[in-house]
Design an enzyme around this catalytic site. Sequence first.
Site, mmCIF file in Angstrom:
data_model
loop_
_atom_site.group_PDB
_atom_site.id
_atom_site.type_symbol
_atom_site.label_atom_id
_atom_site.label_comp_id
_atom_site.label_asym_id
_atom_site.label_seq_id
_atom_site.Cartn_x
_atom_site.Cartn_y
_atom_site.Cartn_z
ATOM 1 N N ARG A 92 88.347 26.443 24.304
ATOM 2 C CA ARG A 92 88.596 26.284 25.760
ATOM 3 C C ARG A 92 87.457 25.173 26.293
ATOM 4 N NH1 ARG A 92 90.338 29.335 30.188
ATOM 5 N NH2 ARG A 92 91.814 30.602 29.175
ATOM 6 N N THR A 93 86.167 25.375 25.963
ATOM 7 C CA THR A 93 85.215 24.827 26.208
ATOM 8 C C THR A 93 85.108 23.404 25.697
ATOM 9 O OG1 THR A 93 83.779 26.687 26.802
ATOM 10 C CG2 THR A 93 82.665 24.679 26.814
ATOM 11 N N LYS A 111 75.968 26.356 4.569
ATOM 12 C CA LYS A 111 75.294 26.408 3.223
ATOM 13 C C LYS A 111 73.509 26.522 3.590
ATOM 14 C CE LYS A 111 78.849 23.090 2.428
ATOM 15 N NZ LYS A 111 78.937 21.569 2.744
ATOM 16 N N ARG A 156 77.018 24.253 21.679
ATOM 17 C CA ARG A 156 77.363 25.451 22.172
ATOM 18 C C ARG A 156 76.632 26.328 20.941
ATOM 19 N NH1 ARG A 156 81.420 29.082 23.821
ATOM 20 N NH2 ARG A 156 81.049 28.078 25.631
ATOM 21 N N HIS A 205 75.086 28.670 30.898
ATOM 22 C CA HIS A 205 76.379 27.997 30.803
ATOM 23 C C HIS A 205 76.420 27.073 31.833
ATOM 24 C CE1 HIS A 205 79.797 26.464 29.086
ATOM 25 N NE2 HIS A 205 80.681 27.655 28.994
#
Lengths: 431, 312
Positions: B63-64, B91, B113, B141
Amino acid sequence: MIKIKGGRLFDPKNGIDEEGDIYIVDGKVRKEGAAEIEIDAAGLYVFPGFVDLHAHLREPGREDEETIETGSRAAVKGGFTSVCAMPNTEPPVDNQGVARFVKEKGEKAGYARIFPIGTITKGRKGEEISEFGDLIEGGCVGVSDDGDCVRKSDIIRRALEYAKMFNIPVIEHPEDTYLSEGGQINEGRISTILGMGGIPSISESIIVARDIEIANFVGGWIHLTHISVKDSLEKIIEGRKKQRGKITCDVTAHHLVLTEDKVKEFNSNFKMKPPLRSEEDRRALVWGLRNGVIDAIITDHAPHAFFEKELEFDLAPFGVVGLETAFSSLYTYLVEKGELELATLVMYLSSSPALLFSLPYGEIRDGGIADLVLVDLKGEWEVREDTLASKSKNSPYLGEKLRGVVVCTIVDGRIVYREGEWRRRNEGISS
Amino acid sequence: MDNGGRSLNRKDLLGIEELSREEIELILEQAEGMKEILERPVRKVPALQGFTIANLFFEPSTRTLNSFLLAERRLSADTVNVSASSSSVLKGETLLDTAKNIEAMKVDMVVLRHSCPGAPHFLAKRIDASVINAGDGSHEHPTQALLDLLTIKEKFGKIDGLKVLIVGDIMHSRVARSDILGLRKMGAWVRVCGPPTLIPLWIDELGVEVEYNLDRAMRDVDIIYVLRIQKERQKKGLFPSIREYVKYFCITPERLRQAKEGVVIMHPGPMNRGVEISPEVADGPWSVILDQVTNGVAIRMAIIYLLARRRR
Ligand SMILES: [Zn+2]
């Protein structure tokens, strides 16, 4: 033979605060003597060498972060002449062999005196108590599972009972991990704003209370290390009134200076266990020191590799280096600002910890062992990666200028550090 | 979309905490301009041609990410996406390695994010590119809060003086933190409601009122902001069961009868219908949830544009 000329002799234990000369003859402090070497100490304070009851020197196991050699160089640069090495190494100091290894490495390095601490339980697993007697024969002066708390109440009970026949401290890292799990910083205002997992004050004070109850029940000696919250002090004051067990404690230099607000920048050099607490807690700790509730100031020197600290805050390990900044940070932040007397600071860095662990140092007297540190209180130094002798640079004071510069450190009558130069006490010039 | 040459005087957008009321107003104003673009037949402007943005998503969020991607494309920026599953993170590469590598490819901006609070702040100090926080753990946020403020402003014509109730997992919600900070800065009054185990003991430090009883909590408010309840919190024992959560905290039409006339329901999505919000409420006349989604693109366009303008 060394003559220390014109320094301000300062030993709170013996009530000394006077300008004068002292001599070092055969490793002992003397009022009179002849001198081959003269140290001009005009303008300098002469303190008893500092004694750190709690440092992580990382050897064996993480020699990339610190070794006994580099750690003891850092120690004498910070004015520490004796250092107790915590046993959470790999392998841990849970048997005489490893204890001897640490002790011998310390001798070989030849800077500070290194005293191993053994583990409370085999493998630091918290299940079966270690062979305390064997550990003591290997040079250990106390036992601790530091890094971890002894979770099981019956195990800490057995340890406190068994240690009675050796009269050594059982050093507890008080943390109820059921309450602190997932925590990164102190639970409070800052953890709420930052949305970070909190380590509540009760995770410490609950274990403090438990261990005091047990020590009083069995008549044992519990030493509660790195006390960080006000509630713990209250429990200690209460617990001592019963006078059954012996209850002692220490506080780190950084918990006396720094608070949780520092974490707001997400700098992992402010991440440690116990976490930095509130200003109210910090003030209570200073009060505890001034009023004799706390027995010693420790560094909890915890070197970590740069690549491990240079991570997102949550992922970085707990712990900061402290051997080189303990004195000057406390002097700059507490003594100069009038929160603490110089005599109190020096006492809790030297004679008080020495007495507590029965080490024959921490004072300046005729015939006493010549472990001394010469400090320029007006001098200033900048904490930088290149001014730290420790192999790891994870200091919360990086970039800061601190006052109180260690000019010269003498161990067993030998100059081991002087103005940026080190010399092993088992080689070269002698007194 | 012209704003008279104003820009945000900062390299990064890391949180609402550091924004002033004036900066928030500037972003909201700019976003209103961006909404006009979104209404045009050709919903694209050449504003950021030659400007490169990397979207670093270390936590899954379609969504974001989609909202940012659309915003970036509408402004004609070039984009590169790095997600945790495709990158070298698995890794053992650190965040710093990844970011430095991306920066070496000459990107101008990083949208991050990440599950750790402060990860964008950590990165912003170490790279030259602008950093936009697209959610850092339970911390902030900011773009969500700004799109929420825009939605509220559109609906009520103001933010100042409104009463807002936030319901749910306040403890672990970055949306709650940023919204509380943003609403307080813009003059709104905020109350939080949820099980006490999901409300930090020190939440009043953020200038909000706490009420555990939802019926009492909703009586006098203009807006009810419903947070997504994450089922793993229940598994960690923070509340006894979804069933009991629904009983006390699900927003239903019956409950809303006790609320003020014209109360507005918001939700950051994705919704757990029937858990924190009943389907009737989610799709009902109270809901502005889809407006929030539309405004998300406009707000992100505005932020990217205002930060990019300073760089140029
Ligand atoms: Zn510890």
